[in-house]
Scaffold this active site. Structure first.
Site, PDB file in Angstrom:
ATOM      1  N   THR A 146      27.193  55.913  42.362  1.00 24.22           N
ATOM      2  CA  THR A 146      26.387  55.722  40.960  1.00 24.22           C
ATOM      3  C   THR A 146      27.443  55.092  39.964  1.00 24.22           C
ATOM      4  OG1 THR A 146      25.274  57.596  41.848  1.00 24.22           O
ATOM      5  CG2 THR A 146      24.886  56.928  39.371  1.00 24.22           C
ATOM      6  N   ASN A 173      53.487  44.038  33.185  1.00 25.72           N
ATOM      7  CA  ASN A 173      53.319  45.004  32.234  1.00 25.72           C
ATOM      8  C   ASN A 173      54.633  45.641  31.845  1.00 25.72           C
ATOM      9  OD1 ASN A 173      53.053  45.489  35.349  1.00 25.72           O
ATOM     10  ND2 ASN A 173      53.731  47.899  34.590  1.00 25.72           N
ATOM     11  N   CYS A 201      54.089  54.330  35.060  1.00 26.81           N
ATOM     12  CA  CYS A 201      53.893  55.021  36.508  1.00 26.81           C
ATOM     13  C   CYS A 201      55.174  54.936  36.890  1.00 26.81           C
ATOM     14  CB  CYS A 201      53.115  53.925  37.511  1.00 26.81           C
ATOM     15  SG  CYS A 201      51.738  52.922  36.642  1.00 26.81           S
ATOM     16  N   SER A 217      41.244  46.256  33.541  1.00 30.05           N
ATOM     17  CA  SER A 217      41.151  47.739  33.202  1.00 30.05           C
ATOM     18  C   SER A 217      40.751  48.022  31.595  1.00 30.05           C
ATOM     19  CB  SER A 217      42.685  48.345  33.505  1.00 30.05           C
ATOM     20  OG  SER A 217      42.628  49.725  33.088  1.00 30.05           O
ATOM     21  N   GLY A 218      39.888  49.093  31.404  1.00 31.67           N
ATOM     22  CA  GLY A 218      39.485  49.145  30.124  1.00 31.67           C
ATOM     23  C   GLY A 218      40.204  49.602  29.189  1.00 31.67           C
ATOM     24  N   HIS A 219      41.218  50.712  29.617  1.00 33.78           N
ATOM     25  CA  HIS A 219      42.092  51.421  28.618  1.00 33.78           C
ATOM     26  C   HIS A 219      43.303  50.665  28.222  1.00 33.78           C
ATOM     27  CE1 HIS A 219      45.395  52.870  31.274  1.00 33.78           C
ATOM     28  NE2 HIS A 219      44.709  52.460  32.272  1.00 33.78           N
ATOM     29  N   GLY A 243      41.900  49.608  36.943  1.00 29.00           N
ATOM     30  CA  GLY A 243      42.769  48.577  37.471  1.00 29.00           C
ATOM     31  C   GLY A 243      43.274  48.808  38.841  1.00 29.00           C
ATOM     32  N   THR A 244      43.662  49.970  39.174  1.00 30.05           N
ATOM     33  CA  THR A 244      44.163  50.222  40.382  1.00 30.05           C
ATOM     34  C   THR A 244      43.049  50.031  41.493  1.00 30.05           C
ATOM     35  OG1 THR A 244      45.666  51.759  39.336  1.00 30.05           O
ATOM     36  CG2 THR A 244      45.230  51.925  41.787  1.00 30.05           C
TER      37      THR A 244
HETATM   38  C1  LIG Z   1      47.882  49.653  33.824  1.00 33.32           C
HETATM   39  C2  LIG Z   1      47.864  48.665  35.026  1.00 33.32           C
HETATM   40  C3  LIG Z   1      47.218  48.810  36.226  1.00 33.32           C
HETATM   41  C4  LIG Z   1      46.557  49.896  36.571  1.00 33.32           C
HETATM   42  O1  LIG Z   1      45.299  49.995  35.759  1.00 33.32           O
HETATM   43  P1  LIG Z   1      44.547  51.572  35.950  1.00 33.32           P
HETATM   44  O2  LIG Z   1      43.013  51.052  35.217  1.00 33.32           O
HETATM   45  O3  LIG Z   1      45.459  52.174  34.920  1.00 33.32           O
HETATM   46  O4  LIG Z   1      44.402  51.906  37.125  1.00 33.32           O
HETATM   47  C5  LIG Z   1      47.274  47.657  37.068  1.00 33.32           C
HETATM   48  N1  LIG Z   1      48.082  46.481  36.685  1.00 33.32           N
HETATM   49  C6  LIG Z   1      48.762  46.587  35.556  1.00 33.32           C
HETATM   50  C7  LIG Z   1      49.420  45.261  35.407  1.00 33.32           C
HETATM   51  C8  LIG Z   1      48.641  47.321  34.723  1.00 33.32           C
HETATM   52  O5  LIG Z   1      49.409  47.359  33.704  1.00 33.32           O
END
Ligand SMILES: *Cc1c(COP(=O)(O)O)cnc(C)c1O
Length: 393
Positions: free
Chosen positions: A241, A155, A328, A203-205, A75-76
């Site tokens: 890659t 978040n 964070c 973001s996948g996680h 996501g970052t």
């Molecule tokens: C977790 C999060 C991100 C960052 O995503 P990562 O995959 O951990 O880098 C960005 N924006 C929001 C709103 C998030 O909750």
């Protein structure tokens, strides 16, 4: 309860465990199907096909076309790419960017960096529920505005923003619109066309996929420069890659999350409502975020006369994983910028607690958490010299 060591995980907005089906889908691409998708022989074709398949899965989950899906490292990176890429590609049109005060740091630290490069940024305020007003967006747009970036769901407090209205305004006024949908994707319905979104980060996680995987959706209209330079991967737009196992994982996780969304979000929102109702029975406790326009998994409350860090440590001793805000900011003692923007006084913000429910959460977990939160809050209030006599036990 999660795993053998029996802890209750209530921090699903920070990250989620990858689901079994996802890990199983990924495994072959770490060993036997290890080919580089750019190569021309048989096993490489298998990797390329797996990436194509994941691209189609992600596209269909958000109403996009596969050509508009770009895989990133998370996501970052997706947020950085959308914002820096759009800023530099449209510099001839203007240097003004509009965002909000409650964005994730992946957005805010990016726009702050762009300010040092000569861009001007408007940080829109929010109401007490953490919501941006679409009319504020309209009024902030000037003939120098090149980008609006407003998150789909917050978040920390779970507030869902009026993205459809903001997207409509940005489209009418000819300004690119990016949304950080990291907390939304896989949890609530997302359709890039219905919402007039030009760019969208995932973001996948955050939906039971692998860490280190993400997506930037880039619509046909969006003019955006690459962030990563190098090889010709991702149609010359994101070099490096491909993370084939990770891409397979995020595609599978999003496909499953969307297929199960109706039933899963109903169940999770039901648990959320029980949790909110029971926690608010603790005196001098307030809900943060919007009461209705809220992510199904998010509970965020503030207790008067409490220090947030001490709640977390004491809950941890009772095998409960929770958070005060975003993962964070948990290492910094600065009060949450989100709760500040909602107008909470700093001394109260330190008594905030975020509990985010996940797939593994049960009703028994909710009862256990409520009982322990109540106990911990009372213990801390009894210890604090600021607690008024009527709140002591
Ligand atoms: C977790 C999060 C991100 C960052 O995503 P990562 O995959 O951990 O880098 C960005 N924006 C929001 C709103 C998030 O909750």
């Amino acid at each position: 309860m999660t795993g053998d060591n029996r802890f209750i995980y209530m921090d699903n907005a920070a990250t989620t465990p990858a689901r079994k089906e996802v890990v199983e889908a990924m495994l072959p691409y770490m060993s036997e199907n290890f080919g580089n998708p750019s190569s021309l022989y048989g096993i490489a074709k298998k990797s390329a096909e797996a990436v194509d398949n994941a691209r189609a899965q992600v596209a269909s989950a958000i109403g996009a076309s596969p050509k508009e899906i770009y895989f990133t490292s998370g996501g970052t990176e997706a947020d950085n790419w959308a914002i820096k890429g759009a800023a530099f590609a449209n510099r001839d049109k203007g240097n003004h960017i509009i965002t909000s005060q409650v964005e994730h740091h992946a957005v805010l630290h990016t726009t702050e960096w762009l300010e040092k490069q000569g861009f001007e940024v408007t940080y829109l305020p929010v109401d007490k529920y953490g919501m941006v007003s679409p009319e504020d967006v309209r009024e902030a747009i000037t003939d120098r505005t090149i980008l609006v970036t407003i998150m789909m769901a917050n978040n920390e407090i779970g507030t869902i923003m009026p993205i459809a209205e903001i997207g409509k305004i940005a489209r009418e006024m000819g300004v690119l619109f990016h949304t950080d949908a990291v907390q939304a994707a896989g949890h609530i319905q997302v359709d890039v066309n219905e919402l007039n979104i030009d760019m969208l980060s995932i973001s996948g996680h955050k939906f039971r996929g692998p860490k280190g995987t993400g997506v930037l959706y880039i619509g046909k209209m969006a003019k955006i420069d690459p962030l990563m330079h190098g090889g010709a991967q991702e149609r010359h737009r994101r070099a490096g890659t491909e993370n084939v196992p990770g891409i397979v994982g995020i595609g599978k996780a999003l496909e499953l999350a969307v297929a199960e969304m109706d039933s899963e979000s109903k169940r999770i929102a039901g648990l959320r409502d029980i949790l909110i109702q029971k926690i608010l029975e603790i005196p001098k406790t307030h809900l943060n975020g919007h009461p209705e326009m809220r992510l199904p998994n998010n509970v965020n409350v503030v207790f008067e006369y409490i220090e947030g860090e001490s709640i977390l440590l004491m809950l941890n001793r009772r095998a409960i994983c929770a958070s005060t805000g975003s993962a964070c900011s948990s290492k910094s003692l600065d009060p949450s910028h989100v709760l500040m923007a909602c107008g909470l006084p700093p001394e109260i913000i330190h008594g905030s607690l975020r509990l985010t429910i996940g797939h593994d959460t049960t009703e028994d977990d909710i009862d256990y958490v409520v009982e322990n939160v109540r106990g911990v809050v009372q213990k801390l209030r009894n210890m604090s010299p600021l607690t008024p006599p009527e709140l002591r036990e």
